[in-house]
Design a protein around this motif. Structure first.
Motif, PDB file in Angstrom:
ATOM      1  N   LEU A 149      -6.415   9.703  26.131  1.00 21.14           N
ATOM      2  CA  LEU A 149      -6.909   8.492  25.224  1.00 21.14           C
ATOM      3  C   LEU A 149      -8.172   9.145  24.488  1.00 21.14           C
ATOM      4  O   LEU A 149      -8.061   8.988  23.172  1.00 21.14           O
ATOM      5  CB  LEU A 149      -7.249   7.339  26.200  1.00 21.14           C
ATOM      6  CG  LEU A 149      -7.806   6.272  25.243  1.00 21.14           C
ATOM      7  CD1 LEU A 149      -6.795   5.783  24.366  1.00 21.14           C
ATOM      8  CD2 LEU A 149      -8.549   5.524  26.256  1.00 21.14           C
ATOM      9  N   PHE A 150      -8.904   9.795  25.009  1.00 26.99           N
ATOM     10  CA  PHE A 150     -10.380  10.439  24.274  1.00 26.99           C
ATOM     11  C   PHE A 150      -9.596  11.486  23.413  1.00 26.99           C
ATOM     12  O   PHE A 150     -10.360  11.609  22.246  1.00 26.99           O
ATOM     13  CB  PHE A 150     -11.199  11.061  25.498  1.00 26.99           C
ATOM     14  CG  PHE A 150     -12.271   9.947  26.110  1.00 26.99           C
ATOM     15  CD1 PHE A 150     -12.161   8.838  25.471  1.00 26.99           C
ATOM     16  CD2 PHE A 150     -12.614  10.163  27.419  1.00 26.99           C
ATOM     17  CE1 PHE A 150     -12.860   7.667  26.250  1.00 26.99           C
ATOM     18  CE2 PHE A 150     -13.205   9.272  28.300  1.00 26.99           C
ATOM     19  CZ  PHE A 150     -13.214   8.094  27.556  1.00 26.99           C
TER      20      PHE A 150
ATOM     21  N   GLY B  73      -8.024  11.058  16.112  1.00 27.14           N
ATOM     22  CA  GLY B  73      -8.070  10.010  14.907  1.00 27.14           C
ATOM     23  C   GLY B  73      -9.330  10.197  14.001  1.00 27.14           C
ATOM     24  O   GLY B  73      -9.142  10.115  12.630  1.00 27.14           O
ATOM     25  N   VAL B  74     -10.471  10.337  14.706  1.00 32.56           N
ATOM     26  CA  VAL B  74     -11.571  10.676  13.752  1.00 32.56           C
ATOM     27  C   VAL B  74     -11.474  11.873  12.799  1.00 32.56           C
ATOM     28  O   VAL B  74     -11.934  11.672  11.757  1.00 32.56           O
ATOM     29  CB  VAL B  74     -12.755  10.704  14.854  1.00 32.56           C
ATOM     30  CG1 VAL B  74     -14.195  11.234  13.931  1.00 32.56           C
ATOM     31  CG2 VAL B  74     -13.115   9.360  15.614  1.00 32.56           C
ATOM     32  N   PHE B  75     -11.064  12.819  13.429  1.00 30.98           N
ATOM     33  CA  PHE B  75     -10.712  13.914  12.562  1.00 30.98           C
ATOM     34  C   PHE B  75      -9.762  13.920  11.478  1.00 30.98           C
ATOM     35  O   PHE B  75     -10.076  14.275  10.289  1.00 30.98           O
ATOM     36  CB  PHE B  75     -10.216  15.540  13.445  1.00 30.98           C
ATOM     37  CG  PHE B  75     -11.389  15.712  14.286  1.00 30.98           C
ATOM     38  CD1 PHE B  75     -12.663  15.801  14.087  1.00 30.98           C
ATOM     39  CD2 PHE B  75     -11.011  16.669  15.575  1.00 30.98           C
ATOM     40  CE1 PHE B  75     -13.790  16.471  14.807  1.00 30.98           C
ATOM     41  CE2 PHE B  75     -11.813  17.020  16.300  1.00 30.98           C
ATOM     42  CZ  PHE B  75     -13.162  16.973  16.076  1.00 30.98           C
TER      43      PHE B  75
ATOM     44  N   LEU C 183      -6.771   4.626  14.921  1.00 25.78           N
ATOM     45  CA  LEU C 183      -7.745   5.528  15.674  1.00 25.78           C
ATOM     46  C   LEU C 183      -7.130   6.055  16.706  1.00 25.78           C
ATOM     47  O   LEU C 183      -7.565   7.475  16.906  1.00 25.78           O
ATOM     48  CB  LEU C 183      -8.950   4.761  16.187  1.00 25.78           C
ATOM     49  CG  LEU C 183     -10.279   5.533  16.525  1.00 25.78           C
ATOM     50  CD1 LEU C 183     -10.680   6.402  15.275  1.00 25.78           C
ATOM     51  CD2 LEU C 183     -11.232   4.491  17.360  1.00 25.78           C
ATOM     52  N   ARG C 184      -6.238   5.576  17.345  1.00 24.32           N
ATOM     53  CA  ARG C 184      -5.386   6.344  18.561  1.00 24.32           C
ATOM     54  C   ARG C 184      -3.976   6.859  18.115  1.00 24.32           C
ATOM     55  O   ARG C 184      -3.487   8.127  18.655  1.00 24.32           O
ATOM     56  CB  ARG C 184      -5.434   5.562  19.781  1.00 24.32           C
ATOM     57  CG  ARG C 184      -5.033   6.160  20.779  1.00 24.32           C
ATOM     58  CD  ARG C 184      -4.929   5.288  22.312  1.00 24.32           C
ATOM     59  NE  ARG C 184      -3.793   4.249  21.931  1.00 24.32           N
ATOM     60  CZ  ARG C 184      -2.323   4.298  22.261  1.00 24.32           C
ATOM     61  NH1 ARG C 184      -2.248   5.634  22.828  1.00 24.32           N
ATOM     62  NH2 ARG C 184      -1.549   3.684  22.157  1.00 24.32           N
TER      63      ARG C 184
ATOM     64  N   PRO D 197       0.865  10.091  18.968  1.00 19.29           N
ATOM     65  CA  PRO D 197      -0.464  10.020  19.369  1.00 19.29           C
ATOM     66  C   PRO D 197      -1.231  11.103  18.541  1.00 19.29           C
ATOM     67  O   PRO D 197      -0.758  12.391  18.229  1.00 19.29           O
ATOM     68  CB  PRO D 197      -0.361  10.756  20.898  1.00 19.29           C
ATOM     69  CG  PRO D 197       1.157  10.693  21.518  1.00 19.29           C
ATOM     70  CD  PRO D 197       1.738  10.495  20.127  1.00 19.29           C
ATOM     71  N   ASN D 198      -2.464  10.774  18.185  1.00 15.20           N
ATOM     72  CA  ASN D 198      -3.225  11.627  17.158  1.00 15.20           C
ATOM     73  C   ASN D 198      -3.726  12.978  17.758  1.00 15.20           C
ATOM     74  O   ASN D 198      -4.013  13.984  16.910  1.00 15.20           O
ATOM     75  CB  ASN D 198      -4.412  10.851  16.959  1.00 15.20           C
ATOM     76  CG  ASN D 198      -4.261   9.667  15.794  1.00 15.20           C
ATOM     77  OD1 ASN D 198      -3.174   9.624  15.036  1.00 15.20           O
ATOM     78  ND2 ASN D 198      -5.038   8.700  15.907  1.00 15.20           N
ATOM     79  N   HIS D 199      -3.706  13.042  18.812  1.00 13.58           N
ATOM     80  CA  HIS D 199      -3.787  14.593  19.274  1.00 13.58           C
ATOM     81  C   HIS D 199      -2.862  15.688  19.032  1.00 13.58           C
ATOM     82  O   HIS D 199      -2.964  16.668  19.087  1.00 13.58           O
ATOM     83  CB  HIS D 199      -4.354  14.629  21.006  1.00 13.58           C
ATOM     84  CG  HIS D 199      -2.933  14.639  21.768  1.00 13.58           C
ATOM     85  ND1 HIS D 199      -2.236  13.395  22.187  1.00 13.58           N
ATOM     86  CD2 HIS D 199      -2.169  15.658  22.222  1.00 13.58           C
ATOM     87  CE1 HIS D 199      -1.292  13.710  22.805  1.00 13.58           C
ATOM     88  NE2 HIS D 199      -0.997  14.854  23.104  1.00 13.58           N
ATOM     89  N   LYS D 200      -1.625  15.141  18.723  1.00 14.50           N
ATOM     90  CA  LYS D 200      -0.573  15.960  17.991  1.00 14.50           C
ATOM     91  C   LYS D 200      -0.952  16.550  16.718  1.00 14.50           C
ATOM     92  O   LYS D 200      -0.461  17.667  16.883  1.00 14.50           O
ATOM     93  CB  LYS D 200       0.788  15.085  18.265  1.00 14.50           C
ATOM     94  CG  LYS D 200       1.280  14.628  19.373  1.00 14.50           C
ATOM     95  CD  LYS D 200       2.041  15.750  20.115  1.00 14.50           C
ATOM     96  CE  LYS D 200       2.869  15.282  21.480  1.00 14.50           C
ATOM     97  NZ  LYS D 200       3.421  16.343  22.211  1.00 14.50           N
TER      98      LYS D 200
END
Length: 329
Positions: free
Chosen positions: A149-150, A156-158, A185-186, A201-204
């Motif tokens: 999640l973090f 998302g922030v980036f 954001l997520r 998911p944004n980490h992708k």
């Protein structure tokens, strides 16, 4: 003379007694104000009410009603201060940029709340170190459980801050093409070509390779490949392909389409017609209509599209097996 001295002494005694009486009266008034009139003693006792427990040999945690009221007051002050800062900072932003900033601001707002609460408790005398030590195992478990999640939130922030992705961009991920319709954001939501919403998911966007068709500009170059039979007039084939591209709706006139003679294949001469489109999200439809037109023009101009052919030669081997000869005898 003695009488005067006695009178002065008596006057001093009276003054001392009066002063003492006034002091006692003042103390009585103060006590009355604290207890009877304002009830400050009861209020103070109520504010100091709360549970106590030991977090170690010499560490004690005392949570009081006054502490909770102080935290709530600071929480409300921080909320209004952050709201004022957000409105002041975004007053000249565009609607799209303002929505992105609000998403980032929502994340940092909770972080600021956490720090404000910790600082408030520490300033009020609560042993924060003892509290953190008592809940260290809980924090470790939450950290492991919320690790992904973090990562999504940081991703998302980036995305929002460096503007690497915008609403309306055409992206390709894991072989699927979609148009970005919402950035949160997520997660990021994209609409695929078959009208299905894919939630990414944004980490992708940080860990995987993503193709963004419209990052630099709105136009993209596409191509349709075709093979013709050996012996075909290559100049005629080139002109047919250019005419089909010029007639096709959705293909841009500038930059102009062009044709490349790709290769001499086993069964065909390979050509490719390259063109530019303004909306790569619907390019499969454009390519399909272009192929229909090419096939039609080839038939009218007697240009054949070959298919793979193989010649199979069968040889009869003489039978030299002695066992078969004995069987025949």
């Amino acid at each position: 003379m003695k009488l005067l001295i006695s009178f002065i002494i008596l006057l001093q005694d009276v003054q001392d007694k009066v002063k003492e009486s006034v002091e006692k009266a003042e103390e009585g008034v103060e006590k009355a104000i604290e207890t009877d009139i304002l009830g400050w003693g009861s209020i103070k006792e109520f504010l100091n009410y709360g549970p106590r427990w030991n977090a170690g040999s010499d560490k004690e945690i005392h949570l009081t009603v006054g502490m909770l009221l102080l935290v709530i007051l600071v929480f409300l002050i921080t909320t209004y201060a952050l709201r004022f800062f957000r409105k002041f900072y975004t007053r000249k932003m565009e609607i799209e940029d303002k929505n992105k900033f609000i998403s980032i601001f929502s994340f940092f707002k909770y972080v600021i709340y956490l720090f404000v609460i910790i600082i408030t408790l520490n300033s009020a005398g609560v042993q924060i170190t003892a509290l953190l030590a008592a809940s260290a195992a809980l924090f470790v478990g939450l950290g492991l459980a919320l690790q992904e999640l973090f990562q999504d939130v940081i991703g998302g922030v980036f995305i929002i801050t460096d503007k690497s992705l915008h609403v309306g961009d055409i992206i390709e991920m894991e072989g699927r093409v979609g148009r970005v319709i919402e950035i949160k954001l997520r997660t990021t939501r994209a609409l695929t070509r078959d009208d299905k919403v894919i939630i990414i998911p944004n980490h992708k966007f940080i860990s995987d390779t993503i193709f963004n068709y419209t990052q630099n500009h709105k136009t993209t170059r596409e191509a349709v490949k075709v093979g013709v039979a050996y012996g075909s007039d290559t100049e005629k084939v080139k002109q047919i392909l250019l005419d089909c591209a010029a007639e096709q709706r959705g293909i841009l006139k500038k930059p102009a389409p062009f044709v490349l003679f790709e290769d001499f294949a086993d069964s065909a001469l390979l050509f490719g017609v390259y063109f530019f489109v303004s909306d790569s999200f619907v390019d499969p439809k454009i390519k399909s209509e272009l192929r229909f037109n090419i096939d039609k023009k080839f038939r009218l101009n007697n240009v054949s599209i070959p298919f793979p052919q193989r010649d199979v030669h069968i040889f009869n081997q003489p039978n030299n097996n002695p066992n078969n000869n004995l069987a025949n005898d």
